[in-house]
Design a protein around this motif. Structure first.
Motif, PDB file in Angstrom:
ATOM      1  N   ALA A  27       3.674  -8.590   1.090  1.00  0.00           N
ATOM      2  CA  ALA A  27       2.592  -7.693   1.459  1.00  0.00           C
ATOM      3  C   ALA A  27       1.494  -7.756   0.407  1.00  0.00           C
ATOM      4  O   ALA A  27       1.746  -7.537  -0.773  1.00  0.00           O
ATOM      5  N   THR A  28       0.279  -8.043   0.821  1.00  0.00           N
ATOM      6  CA  THR A  28      -0.810  -8.208  -0.122  1.00  0.00           C
ATOM      7  C   THR A  28      -1.665  -6.951  -0.251  1.00  0.00           C
ATOM      8  O   THR A  28      -1.608  -6.046   0.576  1.00  0.00           O
ATOM      9  N   ILE A  29      -2.481  -6.937  -1.270  1.00  0.00           N
ATOM     10  CA  ILE A  29      -3.441  -5.854  -1.461  1.00  0.00           C
ATOM     11  C   ILE A  29      -4.350  -5.752  -0.250  1.00  0.00           C
ATOM     12  O   ILE A  29      -4.640  -4.658   0.240  1.00  0.00           O
ATOM     13  N   ALA A  30      -4.792  -6.895   0.241  1.00  0.00           N
ATOM     14  CA  ALA A  30      -5.671  -6.894   1.417  1.00  0.00           C
ATOM     15  C   ALA A  30      -4.976  -6.303   2.623  1.00  0.00           C
ATOM     16  O   ALA A  30      -5.574  -5.577   3.419  1.00  0.00           O
ATOM     17  N   ASP A  31      -3.693  -6.609   2.772  1.00  0.00           N
ATOM     18  CA  ASP A  31      -2.954  -6.130   3.931  1.00  0.00           C
ATOM     19  C   ASP A  31      -2.870  -4.617   3.948  1.00  0.00           C
ATOM     20  O   ASP A  31      -3.129  -3.984   4.969  1.00  0.00           O
ATOM     21  N   ILE A  32      -2.523  -4.009   2.817  1.00  0.00           N
ATOM     22  CA  ILE A  32      -2.374  -2.553   2.777  1.00  0.00           C
ATOM     23  C   ILE A  32      -3.733  -1.854   2.919  1.00  0.00           C
ATOM     24  O   ILE A  32      -3.863  -0.871   3.641  1.00  0.00           O
ATOM     25  N   THR A  33      -4.775  -2.380   2.275  1.00  0.00           N
ATOM     26  CA  THR A  33      -6.081  -1.721   2.357  1.00  0.00           C
ATOM     27  C   THR A  33      -6.725  -1.911   3.726  1.00  0.00           C
ATOM     28  O   THR A  33      -7.289  -0.969   4.287  1.00  0.00           O
ATOM     29  N   ASN A  34      -6.649  -3.108   4.277  1.00  0.00           N
ATOM     30  CA  ASN A  34      -7.244  -3.345   5.590  1.00  0.00           C
ATOM     31  C   ASN A  34      -6.544  -2.535   6.668  1.00  0.00           C
ATOM     32  O   ASN A  34      -7.184  -1.995   7.589  1.00  0.00           O
ATOM     33  N   THR A  35      -5.220  -2.458   6.570  1.00  0.00           N
ATOM     34  CA  THR A  35      -4.477  -1.669   7.545  1.00  0.00           C
ATOM     35  C   THR A  35      -4.846  -0.201   7.433  1.00  0.00           C
ATOM     36  O   THR A  35      -5.068   0.480   8.445  1.00  0.00           O
ATOM     37  N   ALA A  36      -4.930   0.306   6.208  1.00  0.00           N
ATOM     38  CA  ALA A  36      -5.269   1.716   6.003  1.00  0.00           C
ATOM     39  C   ALA A  36      -6.656   2.041   6.553  1.00  0.00           C
ATOM     40  O   ALA A  36      -6.857   3.058   7.219  1.00  0.00           O
ATOM     41  N   LYS A  37      -7.612   1.159   6.309  1.00  0.00           N
ATOM     42  CA  LYS A  37      -8.992   1.422   6.723  1.00  0.00           C
ATOM     43  C   LYS A  37      -9.211   1.245   8.217  1.00  0.00           C
ATOM     44  O   LYS A  37     -10.177   1.770   8.775  1.00  0.00           O
ATOM     45  N   SER A 227     -12.500  -7.339   8.312  1.00  0.00           N
ATOM     46  CA  SER A 227     -13.155  -6.859   7.094  1.00  0.00           C
ATOM     47  C   SER A 227     -13.013  -7.807   5.914  1.00  0.00           C
ATOM     48  O   SER A 227     -13.365  -7.457   4.796  1.00  0.00           O
ATOM     49  N   SER A 228     -12.495  -8.998   6.164  1.00  0.00           N
ATOM     50  CA  SER A 228     -12.395 -10.002   5.106  1.00  0.00           C
ATOM     51  C   SER A 228     -13.672 -10.833   5.054  1.00  0.00           C
ATOM     52  O   SER A 228     -14.286 -11.089   6.087  1.00  0.00           O
ATOM     53  N   PRO A 229     -14.069 -11.275   3.876  1.00  0.00           N
ATOM     54  CA  PRO A 229     -15.212 -12.192   3.786  1.00  0.00           C
ATOM     55  C   PRO A 229     -14.804 -13.567   4.281  1.00  0.00           C
ATOM     56  O   PRO A 229     -13.631 -13.827   4.541  1.00  0.00           O
TER      57      PRO A 229
END
Length: 304
Positions: A27-37, A227-229
């Motif tokens: 689980a990556t930082i991007a995964d947890i933040t993107n899912t939360a947002k 939301s990823s670049p």
């Protein structure tokens, strides 16, 4: 939602349980933040656990963590009993942060997303982002934090969303919108197979139209990651396939895109058709995130 990311590539998730720190290498930082947002704006409902009709704070954190393969108990008090205590100055993205909003101990939980901010389901405005040190409310009610998992950066050195200024850089969602517009695609179908694109999303119609053309596909878990670049190398592939471009004669060579680089065929085509001239220093900037200005320039040249 940082890092300089390319498209997030995730390993397979498994369901974690227990009270220590989970080994969340998958689980990556991007995964947890993107899912939360993704669920910002979902209404608050005491005792609710349905992301469509309303959730309370602990149901929200439980749901978000479940989406990245980590099991949490149902209430904020029992979630506070999980993981390892973390001091405020050592908070990392993905840590759970707890507050006393009732006057009787732990009564609210959220997810830390970096830059002294957290996201949670609030009684006042549903799922939203707030400042940890807000002097008018949250700052005085903070109790502590627990690290449930060590979220990793992805294989391409992904950074936290807070470090990506999308008023400057183009997100994958924005690229989808612009391409669908210039290609005059039918965007009426908003039901997609991407789990991170809801039918109500502004990107849904464009993403589905481009998926049908084979322009965009999901990551290992089928996510689109709106939301990823997107990097210049990745965009070169998207543009070549979206506009059905073919090489036109010889092309300038770029030192950062050798013949062995995966993006070389696409960059060569863009260069041969004069869609790109590189950065002026014999490089293409293959790993640079695409800016909105660059995206507009590429599309303008292709539309002439």
């Amino acid at each position: 939602m940082k890092k300089k990311w390319l498209l997030p590539i995730f390993a397979s998730f498994t369901l974690f349980t227990g009270i220590g720190i989970h080994d969340a290498k998958a689980a990556t930082i991007a995964d947890i933040t993107n899912t939360a947002k993704e669920y910002i704006g979902v209404p608050y409902k005491y005792g609710g656990s349905d992301m469509r009709t309303g959730v309370d704070c602990s149901a929200y954190t439980q749901f978000v963590f479940s989406k990245v393969g980590i099991s949490l108990p149902r209430t904020s008090k029992t979630q506070y009993q999980q993981g390892t205590s973390i001091s405020k100055e050592h908070l990392k993205t993905g840590d759970l942060v707890f507050f006393n909003t009732s006057g009787s101990g732990v009564s609210h939980v959220g997810i830390y997303i970096g830059d002294s901010k957290f996201i949670s389901a609030t009684t006042s405005a549903g799922v939203k982002i707030d400042k940890m040190n807000d002097p008018y409310y949250w700052g005085s009610r903070y109790i502590g934090a627990k690290r449930i998992a060590d979220f990793t950066e992805n294989d391409f050195g992904e950074v936290k969303d807070a470090e990506i200024d999308f008023s400057v850089y183009a997100s994958r969602g924005e690229v989808a919108l612009r391409l669908a517009d210039v290609l005059q695609l039918d965007t009426s179908e908003t039901n997609t197979s991407f789990p991170d694109i809801k039918p109500s999303s502004n990107y849904a119609g464009a993403v589905e139209a481009l998926k049908k053309m084979g322009i965009f596909t999901g990551d290992e878990h089928g996510k689109f990651n709106p939301s990823s670049p997107i990097t210049r190398g990745q965009l070169s592939k998207v543009l070549v396939e979206a506009f059905h471009l073919q090489q036109q004669g010889t092309a300038d060579e770029f030192t950062d895109v050798p013949p062995t680089h995966w993006a070389n065929p696409y960059v060569v085509i863009l260069a041969s058709t004069k869609v790109t001239v590189g950065k002026g220093d014999n490089t293409f900037g293959v790993n640079d995130n695409v800016t909105l200005e660059q995206l507009a320039a590429f599309i303008q040249r292709l539309s002439q």
